[in-house]
Design a protein around this motif. Structure first.
Motif, PDB file in Angstrom:
ATOM      1  N   LEU A 105     117.415 -70.380 -86.588  1.00 62.77           N
ATOM      2  CA  LEU A 105     116.205 -71.203 -86.577  1.00 62.77           C
ATOM      3  C   LEU A 105     115.982 -71.834 -85.203  1.00 62.77           C
ATOM      4  CD1 LEU A 105     116.465 -72.920 -90.088  1.00 62.77           C
ATOM      5  CD2 LEU A 105     114.879 -71.103 -89.399  1.00 62.77           C
ATOM      6  N   ARG A 106     117.073 -72.268 -84.547  1.00 66.14           N
ATOM      7  CA  ARG A 106     116.964 -72.847 -83.204  1.00 66.14           C
ATOM      8  C   ARG A 106     116.483 -71.798 -82.200  1.00 66.14           C
ATOM      9  NH1 ARG A 106     121.457 -75.141 -83.136  1.00 66.14           N
ATOM     10  NH2 ARG A 106     122.696 -73.546 -82.114  1.00 66.14           N
ATOM     11  N   PHE A 126     112.269 -69.381 -78.858  1.00 68.97           N
ATOM     12  CA  PHE A 126     111.442 -68.221 -78.512  1.00 68.97           C
ATOM     13  C   PHE A 126     109.955 -68.559 -78.647  1.00 68.97           C
ATOM     14  CE2 PHE A 126     109.231 -64.240 -79.599  1.00 68.97           C
ATOM     15  CZ  PHE A 126     109.467 -63.558 -78.421  1.00 68.97           C
ATOM     16  N   GLN A 127     109.596 -69.283 -79.709  1.00 68.25           N
ATOM     17  CA  GLN A 127     108.197 -69.678 -79.886  1.00 68.25           C
ATOM     18  C   GLN A 127     107.749 -70.594 -78.745  1.00 68.25           C
ATOM     19  OE1 GLN A 127     108.206 -71.346 -83.821  1.00 68.25           O
ATOM     20  NE2 GLN A 127     107.724 -69.381 -84.798  1.00 68.25           N
ATOM     21  N   ASN A 128     108.606 -71.521 -78.338  1.00 68.89           N
ATOM     22  CA  ASN A 128     108.282 -72.397 -77.210  1.00 68.89           C
ATOM     23  C   ASN A 128     108.135 -71.604 -75.918  1.00 68.89           C
ATOM     24  OD1 ASN A 128     108.299 -74.673 -78.830  1.00 68.89           O
ATOM     25  ND2 ASN A 128     110.428 -75.170 -78.379  1.00 68.89           N
ATOM     26  N   LYS A 135     104.713 -69.212 -71.698  1.00 71.13           N
ATOM     27  CA  LYS A 135     104.246 -68.030 -70.958  1.00 71.13           C
ATOM     28  C   LYS A 135     102.746 -67.840 -71.137  1.00 71.13           C
ATOM     29  CE  LYS A 135     107.726 -67.015 -68.763  1.00 71.13           C
ATOM     30  NZ  LYS A 135     107.693 -67.265 -67.344  1.00 71.13           N
ATOM     31  N   GLU A 136     102.241 -68.031 -72.352  1.00 70.15           N
ATOM     32  CA  GLU A 136     100.801 -67.910 -72.593  1.00 70.15           C
ATOM     33  C   GLU A 136     100.036 -68.936 -71.755  1.00 70.15           C
ATOM     34  OE1 GLU A 136     100.416 -68.341 -76.836  1.00 70.15           O
ATOM     35  OE2 GLU A 136     100.963 -66.239 -77.206  1.00 70.15           O
ATOM     36  N   LYS A 137     100.578 -70.149 -71.667  1.00 72.81           N
ATOM     37  CA  LYS A 137      99.934 -71.201 -70.874  1.00 72.81           C
ATOM     38  C   LYS A 137      99.942 -70.827 -69.388  1.00 72.81           C
ATOM     39  CE  LYS A 137      99.882 -76.189 -70.259  1.00 72.81           C
ATOM     40  NZ  LYS A 137     100.526 -77.457 -70.571  1.00 72.81           N
ATOM     41  N   GLU A 138     101.079 -70.278 -68.906  1.00 69.48           N
ATOM     42  CA  GLU A 138     101.180 -69.857 -67.512  1.00 69.48           C
ATOM     43  C   GLU A 138     100.185 -68.741 -67.201  1.00 69.48           C
ATOM     44  OE1 GLU A 138     105.214 -68.803 -66.557  1.00 69.48           O
ATOM     45  OE2 GLU A 138     105.961 -70.801 -67.060  1.00 69.48           O
ATOM     46  N   VAL A 139     100.068 -67.774 -68.107  1.00 72.10           N
ATOM     47  CA  VAL A 139      99.122 -66.665 -67.915  1.00 72.10           C
ATOM     48  C   VAL A 139      97.694 -67.204 -67.884  1.00 72.10           C
ATOM     49  CG1 VAL A 139      98.138 -64.614 -69.027  1.00 72.10           C
ATOM     50  CG2 VAL A 139     100.609 -64.846 -68.835  1.00 72.10           C
TER      51      VAL A 139
END
Length: 191
Positions: free
Chosen positions: A61-62, A67-69, A74-78
């Protein structure tokens, strides 16, 4: 008296069966007498396995949350890269914009068309240099029509040109690092 003998016999049989069962039970449990605690090893192993499963579940779970974070970061950086991807080129064009504004102001004051023309030519050269540094090249319009690089918007009969040869360029075309970013808009000879 016979009833009493039968009862004694049945009672003796039951006792014999119970002793045989105890003997069998001792044999199965390593020779010790059954005290009801022979399952304690199994309980410890079960507890250990349950704890291990819980640890693995928490680790999973951790890792999933990490991975979700990571994916969100990465989406924010892109998104940021897309948002500011043209910043470098815009910064380069700002100098040319400044020169255009100065040329206009200067020509208004001096009413000198020749110096305005020279200033505009200088700015155009500067813009072309910026484009070349970014891998932008003008598409050649000499010779035959090529649908990969040219967009025919009309045809015209022309005696001094061959069939499918470009007669006139209405708008220049450009490639960027080999990719057509705007085809040349042309008129093609048809006889």
């Amino acid at each position: 008296m016979q009833d009493k003998d039968i009862k004694d016999e049945v009672l003796e049989e039951d006792i014999n069966k119970e002793e045989a069962h105890e003997h069998e039970h001792e044999h199965k449990h390593g020779g010790h007498t059954c005290c009801g605690k022979h399952g304690h090893k199994h309980e410890e192993e079960t507890k250990k396995l349950k704890a291990e499963i819980e640890t693995l579940k928490n680790d999973y779970l951790r890792k999933q949350a990490e991975f979700q974070n990571f994916t969100k970061r990465k989406e924010k950086e892109v998104e940021e890269l897309k948002k500011f991807s043209s910043e470098k080129i815009i910064t380069q064009f700002l100098g040319s914009l400044d020169n255009f504004e100065r040329a206009i102001e200067s020509s208004i004051e001096s009413k000198d068309f020749d110096s305005l023309l020279k200033g505009v030519e200088m700015i155009v050269r500067n813009l072309k240099d910026i484009m070349t540094s970014e891998g932008v090249e003008e598409i050649s319009t000499e010779g035959a029509f090529n649908p990969e690089y040219h967009h025919a918007v009309g045809v015209e009969a022309c005696e001094d040109k061959n069939e499918d040869e470009i007669v006139k360029v209405l708008q220049k075309g450009y490639t960027m690092k080999g990719k057509v970013i705007r085809p040349a808009m042309v008129i093609v000879c048809k006889k």
